[in-house]
Design an enzyme around this catalytic site. Structure first.
Site, mmCIF file in Angstrom:
data_model
loop_
_atom_site.group_PDB
_atom_site.id
_atom_site.type_symbol
_atom_site.label_atom_id
_atom_site.label_comp_id
_atom_site.label_asym_id
_atom_site.label_seq_id
_atom_site.Cartn_x
_atom_site.Cartn_y
_atom_site.Cartn_z
ATOM 1 N N HIS A 159 -3.588 -5.083 -0.247
ATOM 2 C CA HIS A 159 -3.114 -5.646 1.019
ATOM 3 C C HIS A 159 -3.177 -7.179 0.966
ATOM 4 O O HIS A 159 -4.199 -7.773 1.315
ATOM 5 C CB HIS A 159 -3.982 -5.147 2.175
ATOM 6 C CG HIS A 159 -3.755 -3.728 2.551
ATOM 7 N ND1 HIS A 159 -2.982 -3.358 3.630
ATOM 8 C CD2 HIS A 159 -4.199 -2.574 1.985
ATOM 9 C CE1 HIS A 159 -2.959 -2.033 3.722
ATOM 10 N NE2 HIS A 159 -3.690 -1.533 2.737
ATOM 11 N N GLU A 208 -1.914 -9.322 2.916
ATOM 12 C CA GLU A 208 -1.940 -9.957 4.242
ATOM 13 C C GLU A 208 -3.338 -10.363 4.680
ATOM 14 O O GLU A 208 -3.500 -11.311 5.469
ATOM 15 C CB GLU A 208 -1.321 -9.029 5.294
ATOM 16 C CG GLU A 208 -2.101 -7.775 5.647
ATOM 17 C CD GLU A 208 -1.808 -6.577 4.761
ATOM 18 O OE1 GLU A 208 -2.089 -5.435 5.184
ATOM 19 O OE2 GLU A 208 -1.309 -6.774 3.627
ATOM 20 N N CYS A 212 0.828 -1.200 0.000
ATOM 21 C CA CYS A 212 0.000 0.000 0.000
ATOM 22 C C CYS A 212 0.871 1.261 0.000
ATOM 23 O O CYS A 212 1.470 1.585 -1.020
ATOM 24 C CB CYS A 212 -0.979 -0.037 1.177
ATOM 25 S SG CYS A 212 -2.324 1.172 1.021
#
EC number: 6.3.4.2
Length: 542
Positions: free
Chosen positions: A505, A507, A379
């Site tokens: 993102h 994750e 990001c």
């Protein structure tokens, strides 16, 4: 009928209710039940989107664009499911809905009160999720029993026990500390928290004792006597080597068997083999890989908890031991020599907002790029990677993001068109899943094995299209783009050992049972470089 399991917490916050909730849900799922989880947050914020990470920890973004409590991340990672933003219920949402209903005349002139209007709204939100067809819904009530703001939620839960014909179980989680002076377990705080729970009409069915080490049978007997909970319904969640072991130790103590007996549901024998193998792989690994996480909220590790867990997931599958090094980007600004001293195997440039610590992140990006150290930017980490490249490779010394310097002569990162007319903060970013096209033949293509992906987002700024041509001609590869708008989603370098940065993102999609390929690729590259091998992705030598 759907079973409801309410999780309450006593004595203090951050005692481990979130992991207990995820573990209970996992225990039921391992027996073949379809299970989901809900987090109730009694604060008046509508969502977690505008809260300070130092107060609240990470904002977990759901696929449908919810900015939610970090515990939803635990639920998704343990259960390997996708939850919607409706799975995070806050007082702000509830009161806003009730007041809006009153203004629209929904209550037909009634005096609108906490009971029944607010409690009915809470129950309606919980039951709406149950109607999706789940066998069990596990609801974590945030905060601590005795907090004023929790009372409407506890009252709603109490009413549901009356209304759901025996399909409700209450689990109370509370710590039993050990006094250093006497090395003695002290149960009094837990006893008082159960007394507080009884005052609002709730007798817990099950107690989970949190402790630093396993409790004794005497402690269990004492807790049973003063809480009116049988000893066979008291369980111990003591400190272990990984949070993913918690459902295993609770199930070994019989929690799954007793819970299903209380709920009178028929279940299969639990299947834990794959989970046990991954947990053992995680804790028994000996080969170490050092990963430096560079950002500005590193003093509170929960601010980046999904990234930490994604690293652990990838490491478990690769059978390596990750050593996480925290790098405060503000400290790097004061002392750039911190970077070589870390002697790291890989960098992750963390997401974030604002001007603080930005130049430190840019220094870390430059150090990784110039020294051929594997790097993954996420990001803001991607946006600052573009800034660094524009400054150092293109020679645009004033290049910056307009988030930090609105007057820069080279705004290589600028606010997205759809964000320019928005003047509110809450819930207004580009949020949730977006469809992405990967460039054929790119490193990213090889990592994903696909040309079309969906990933989660949380941002306002983008790579400025006015600089696309200059950046690409200078060797910066745009390896992924949004499907619906001309927006850069990932960049990479082909003359570097491993350099990938993403606007999205990754994750938020990583699971212990299904690690995200980008984190696996980063660790593979870090290990190969540590062993002196050519990059498995670019062929570049260390």
């Amino acid at each position: 009928m759907t079973a409801f399991i309410f999780i309450t917490g006593g004595v203090m916050s951050s005692v481990g209710k979130g992991i207990a909730t995820a573990s209970i849900a996992k225990i039921l799922q391992a027996r073949g039940l379809s299970v989901t989880a809900i987090k109730v947050d009694p604060y008046l914020n509508v969502d977690a989107g505008t809260m300070n990470p130092y107060q609240h920890g990470e904002v977990y973004v759901t696929a449908d664009g919810g900015e939610t409590d970090l515990d939803l991340g635990h639920y998704e990672r343990f259960l390997d499911v996708e939850l919607s933003k409706s799975h995070n219920i806050t007082s702000g949402q509830v009161y806003l809905s009730v007041i809006d209903g009153e203004r629209r005349g929904v209550y037909l002139g009634q005096t609108v009160q906490l009971i029944p209007h607010v409690t009915n709204e809470i129950k309606a939100r919980i039951r709406a999720i149950a109607k999706e067809g789940w066998d069990a819904v596990v609801i974590e009530i945030g905060g601590t029993v005795g907090d004023y703001e929790s009372l409407p939620f506890l009252e709603a839960a109490r009413q549901m026990r009356l209304e759901e014909n025996g399909n409700v179980v209450f689990v109370h989680v509370a710590p039993v500390p050990i006094l250093d002076v006497t090395d003695e377990f002290k149960t009094k705080p837990l006893q008082h928290s159960v007394m507080e729970l009884r005052r609002v009409g709730i007798q817990p069915d099950i107690i989970i004792i949190r402790s630093t080490r396993p409790i004794t049978n005497d402690v269990k007997a004492k807790v049973s006597l003063f809480t009116n909970v049988p000893q066979n319904l008291i369980f111990n969640s003591f400190n272990v080597d990984t949070i993913y072991r918690v459902p295993l130790i609770l199930d070994e103590q019989g929690l799954g068997r007793m819970l299903t007996e209380l709920l009178k549901v028929k279940v299969n024998e639990p299947k834990w083999d794959d989970w046990v193998n991954l947990v053992n792989s995680m804790v028994n690994a000996t080969d170490e890989v050092k990963v430096t996480l560079c950002g500005k909220y590193v003093k509170l590790r929960d601010a980046y908890i999904s990234i930490v867990e994604a690293i652990r997931h990838a490491a478990a599958w690769l059978r390596v031991k990750p050593r996480i090094i925290w790098c405060d980007s503000e400290e790097v600004e004061k002392d750039p020599d911190l970077l070589p001293k870390m002697n790291t195997d890989a960098y992750i440039i963390l997401p974030g907002f604002g001007a603080r610590g930005v130049e430190g992140k840019i220094m870390a990006i430059r150090y990784a790029r110039e020294n051929n150290i594997p790097l993954l930017g996420i990001c803001y980490g991607m946006q600052l990677s573009v800034v660094e490249y524009a400054r150092d490779v293109l020679g645009l010394k004033d290049a910056h993001t307009t988030e930090v310097n609105p007057n820069t002569t080279h705004p290589v990162i600028d606010i997205t068109p759809e964000e320019k007319s928005i003047n509110k903060l809450g819930g207004t970013m580009i949020l949730g899943d977006r469809e992405i096209s990967i460039t054929e033949g790119s490193i990213l293509h090889g990592i994903y094995g696909s040309l079309r992906i969906r990933e989660r987002h949380r941002h306002r700024y983008e790579v400025n299209p006015a600089y696309f041509k200059q950046l690409q001609e200078a060797g910066l590869v745009f390896s992924a783009m949004r499907i619906d708008v001309p927006r850069v989603e990932a960049i990479e370098l082909h003359n570097h050992y491993f350099f990938i940065a993403t606007q999205f993102h990754p994750e938020f999609r990583s699971r212990l049972t299904r690690p995200h390929p980008l984190f696996t690729a980063l660790l593979k590259a870090a290990l190969a470089r540590k062993m002196g091998l050519e990059s498995p992705y670019t062929g570049v030598k260390p």
